[in-house]
Design a protein around this motif. Sequence first.
Motif, PDB file in Angstrom:
ATOM      1  N   GLU A  92      55.417  22.384  54.581  1.00 32.21           N
ATOM      2  CA  GLU A  92      54.976  22.548  53.191  1.00 32.21           C
ATOM      3  C   GLU A  92      53.455  22.378  53.098  1.00 32.21           C
ATOM      4  O   GLU A  92      52.783  23.145  52.416  1.00 32.21           O
ATOM      5  N   ARG A  93      52.948  21.382  53.823  1.00 36.33           N
ATOM      6  CA  ARG A  93      51.487  21.149  53.813  1.00 36.33           C
ATOM      7  C   ARG A  93      50.746  22.371  54.336  1.00 36.33           C
ATOM      8  O   ARG A  93      49.781  22.828  53.740  1.00 36.33           O
ATOM      9  N   SER A  94      51.230  22.912  55.484  1.00 39.00           N
ATOM     10  CA  SER A  94      50.523  24.060  56.059  1.00 39.00           C
ATOM     11  C   SER A  94      50.662  25.294  55.163  1.00 39.00           C
ATOM     12  O   SER A  94      49.728  26.087  55.057  1.00 39.00           O
ATOM     13  N   ALA A  95      51.820  25.451  54.508  1.00 40.03           N
ATOM     14  CA  ALA A  95      52.006  26.589  53.585  1.00 40.03           C
ATOM     15  C   ALA A  95      51.037  26.476  52.407  1.00 40.03           C
ATOM     16  O   ALA A  95      50.433  27.461  51.991  1.00 40.03           O
ATOM     17  N   ARG A  96      50.881  25.257  51.899  1.00 42.62           N
ATOM     18  CA  ARG A  96      49.951  25.038  50.788  1.00 42.62           C
ATOM     19  C   ARG A  96      48.517  25.307  51.210  1.00 42.62           C
ATOM     20  O   ARG A  96      47.729  25.879  50.465  1.00 42.62           O
ATOM     21  N   ARG A  97      48.196  24.890  52.453  1.00 46.58           N
ATOM     22  CA  ARG A  97      46.840  25.102  52.971  1.00 46.58           C
ATOM     23  C   ARG A  97      46.556  26.597  53.088  1.00 46.58           C
ATOM     24  O   ARG A  97      45.515  27.080  52.684  1.00 46.58           O
ATOM     25  N   ARG A  98      47.533  27.328  53.690  1.00 40.80           N
ATOM     26  CA  ARG A  98      47.365  28.777  53.861  1.00 40.80           C
ATOM     27  C   ARG A  98      47.194  29.447  52.510  1.00 40.80           C
ATOM     28  O   ARG A  98      46.362  30.318  52.330  1.00 40.80           O
ATOM     29  N   LEU A  99      48.006  29.029  51.573  1.00 39.65           N
ATOM     30  CA  LEU A  99      47.976  29.609  50.228  1.00 39.65           C
ATOM     31  C   LEU A  99      46.652  29.281  49.544  1.00 39.65           C
ATOM     32  O   LEU A  99      46.074  30.133  48.871  1.00 39.65           O
ATOM     33  N   GLY A 100      46.184  28.079  49.767  1.00 40.41           N
ATOM     34  CA  GLY A 100      44.928  27.640  49.160  1.00 40.41           C
ATOM     35  C   GLY A 100      43.737  28.410  49.671  1.00 40.41           C
ATOM     36  O   GLY A 100      42.881  28.840  48.906  1.00 40.41           O
ATOM     37  N   THR A 101      43.710  28.680  50.991  1.00 41.51           N
ATOM     38  CA  THR A 101      42.572  29.389  51.572  1.00 41.51           C
ATOM     39  C   THR A 101      42.633  30.876  51.281  1.00 41.51           C
ATOM     40  O   THR A 101      41.634  31.527  51.116  1.00 41.51           O
ATOM     41  N   LYS A 102      43.896  31.407  51.239  1.00 40.79           N
ATOM     42  CA  LYS A 102      44.047  32.847  51.030  1.00 40.79           C
ATOM     43  C   LYS A 102      44.032  33.222  49.560  1.00 40.79           C
ATOM     44  O   LYS A 102      43.725  34.345  49.207  1.00 40.79           O
ATOM     45  N   ALA A 103      44.390  32.235  48.732  1.00 42.08           N
ATOM     46  CA  ALA A 103      44.595  32.562  47.312  1.00 42.08           C
ATOM     47  C   ALA A 103      43.311  32.950  46.608  1.00 42.08           C
ATOM     48  O   ALA A 103      43.303  33.866  45.807  1.00 42.08           O
ATOM     49  N   SER A 104      42.185  32.289  46.953  1.00 36.82           N
ATOM     50  CA  SER A 104      40.978  32.539  46.175  1.00 36.82           C
ATOM     51  C   SER A 104      40.413  33.960  46.317  1.00 36.82           C
ATOM     52  O   SER A 104      40.166  34.583  45.296  1.00 36.82           O
ATOM     53  N   PRO A 105      40.259  34.536  47.531  1.00 34.77           N
ATOM     54  CA  PRO A 105      39.657  35.873  47.556  1.00 34.77           C
ATOM     55  C   PRO A 105      40.451  36.940  46.803  1.00 34.77           C
ATOM     56  O   PRO A 105      39.904  37.569  45.924  1.00 34.77           O
ATOM     57  N   PRO A 106      41.820  37.079  47.054  1.00 36.73           N
ATOM     58  CA  PRO A 106      42.520  38.128  46.309  1.00 36.73           C
ATOM     59  C   PRO A 106      42.585  37.851  44.817  1.00 36.73           C
ATOM     60  O   PRO A 106      42.621  38.786  44.035  1.00 36.73           O
ATOM     61  N   ALA A 107      42.584  36.582  44.432  1.00 33.69           N
ATOM     62  CA  ALA A 107      42.636  36.276  42.996  1.00 33.69           C
ATOM     63  C   ALA A 107      41.354  36.703  42.324  1.00 33.69           C
ATOM     64  O   ALA A 107      41.355  37.154  41.190  1.00 33.69           O
ATOM     65  N   ALA A 108      40.228  36.582  43.045  1.00 30.55           N
ATOM     66  CA  ALA A 108      38.944  36.946  42.458  1.00 30.55           C
ATOM     67  C   ALA A 108      38.680  38.448  42.598  1.00 30.55           C
ATOM     68  O   ALA A 108      38.193  39.079  41.696  1.00 30.55           O
ATOM     69  N   ARG A 109      39.079  38.956  43.775  1.00 28.96           N
ATOM     70  CA  ARG A 109      38.718  40.338  44.059  1.00 28.96           C
ATOM     71  C   ARG A 109      39.372  41.380  43.157  1.00 28.96           C
ATOM     72  O   ARG A 109      38.670  42.268  42.683  1.00 28.96           O
ATOM     73  N   PRO A 110      40.674  41.322  42.880  1.00 29.68           N
ATOM     74  CA  PRO A 110      41.243  42.368  42.023  1.00 29.68           C
ATOM     75  C   PRO A 110      40.596  42.399  40.646  1.00 29.68           C
ATOM     76  O   PRO A 110      40.363  43.474  40.104  1.00 29.68           O
ATOM     77  N   ALA A 111      40.263  41.229  40.109  1.00 33.28           N
ATOM     78  CA  ALA A 111      39.644  41.181  38.780  1.00 33.28           C
ATOM     79  C   ALA A 111      38.286  41.876  38.820  1.00 33.28           C
ATOM     80  O   ALA A 111      37.942  42.670  37.944  1.00 33.28           O
ATOM     81  N   GLN A 112      37.562  41.579  39.902  1.00 38.32           N
ATOM     82  CA  GLN A 112      36.237  42.183  40.075  1.00 38.32           C
ATOM     83  C   GLN A 112      36.380  43.700  40.240  1.00 38.32           C
ATOM     84  O   GLN A 112      35.664  44.482  39.621  1.00 38.32           O
ATOM     85  N   LEU A 113      37.367  44.094  41.055  1.00 37.76           N
ATOM     86  CA  LEU A 113      37.598  45.521  41.287  1.00 37.76           C
ATOM     87  C   LEU A 113      38.058  46.222  40.016  1.00 37.76           C
ATOM     88  O   LEU A 113      37.666  47.345  39.741  1.00 37.76           O
ATOM     89  N   GLU A 114      38.909  45.505  39.270  1.00 37.46           N
ATOM     90  CA  GLU A 114      39.412  46.059  38.026  1.00 37.46           C
ATOM     91  C   GLU A 114      38.258  46.395  37.089  1.00 37.46           C
ATOM     92  O   GLU A 114      38.247  47.453  36.461  1.00 37.46           O
ATOM     93  N   ARG A 115      37.300  45.476  37.024  1.00 40.53           N
ATOM     94  CA  ARG A 115      36.133  45.694  36.153  1.00 40.53           C
ATOM     95  C   ARG A 115      35.366  46.932  36.619  1.00 40.53           C
ATOM     96  O   ARG A 115      34.954  47.764  35.835  1.00 40.53           O
ATOM     97  N   GLN A 116      35.222  47.048  37.976  1.00 44.08           N
ATOM     98  CA  GLN A 116      34.487  48.182  38.522  1.00 44.08           C
ATOM     99  C   GLN A 116      35.211  49.498  38.221  1.00 44.08           C
ATOM    100  O   GLN A 116      34.605  50.505  37.919  1.00 44.08           O
TER     101      GLN A 116
END
Lengths: 244, 70
Positions: free
Chosen positions: B27-51
């Motif tokens: 569970e700890r490693s899943a949370r870590r993976r999710l934490g590190t991976k979650a930020s770029p795609p969460a930010a990027r689609p919004a940025q791309l959407e605006r573009q």
Amino acid sequence: MPSLRSRLVTLVGWLALVGVIATVWLGLFVTPDAVGFPDGLVRLLYVHPPMAWVAFVAYGMAFLSSLLYLWPRTRDMRFDRLAGASAEVGVVFTGLTLVTGSLWGRPTWGVWWTWDPLLTTTALLFVLYLGYLALRRVPGDPEAVAGRSAIAALIAFVDVPVVYFSVSWWRSLHQAPTVDFTGRHLYVHGSMAWTMLLGFVSFTLAYAWMTARRYRLASLAVQQEDEGLAHAIAERRAEGRVLV
Amino acid sequence: MSPYIEAGYAVVLATLGVYAASLASRERSARRRLGTKASPPAARPAQLERQLLDGAGDGAPGADDLEAGA
């Protein structure tokens, strides 16, 4: 700040740990030896029946969750994840039932294993749910996987009452259940009964904690897949933009 | 005490302990993976959407295209 559910799971975990330690201490050092059981083997009764009980509870939960998943009005992937989590924990406890039973059988019956109806149906239960867990891992559309897994869980559960009643239905080497759930009768008394009861409660709490953690793990895996898909879509869009 | 009793208790405690520890660590490693991976795609689609809304990204394949196997 952790959510109420998270704090409840933590509390259940601590209660289970304290309960299991108390069961082991009472079972090994406090309770008396029983007449008719060589070398204090009765002490295995404080862990062996609770293992079997928890396995039944786990498969019961998997059965109920699968039923709720298959029912159109209550269909939800959360029930599928709960069924999978509960069955996995059930398999661990069934394995422990078989091992502790074998450790009981060697000094009392003279054999590690015999094709007794109770032992055979318990081994079948173990294999059935291993098959169920393997089926869950077969790739496919998540809803199709959940549907066929739910059907498999319903079929596998048929063996649970067969295991419980096998000692009454067939002539068995295994003694009758120490706890008769149908007649609500406990065949041990005093400190032995309390220790056994504590064992049942503690290991059931351990089951609840493990199932909650396993369920959370399954939810995180789904979240991770979704994030991965969002990431792939974002990259694909970015690639398209570069090409344009 | 009989070695069968000691073995029984040891097997139960060791198995449950190892399983519980493995659940917590996965569970700890899943949370870590999710934490590190979650930020770029969460930010990027919004940025791309605006573009995309600005009209800079016309023609870029979207989610529907990916699902259709494009």
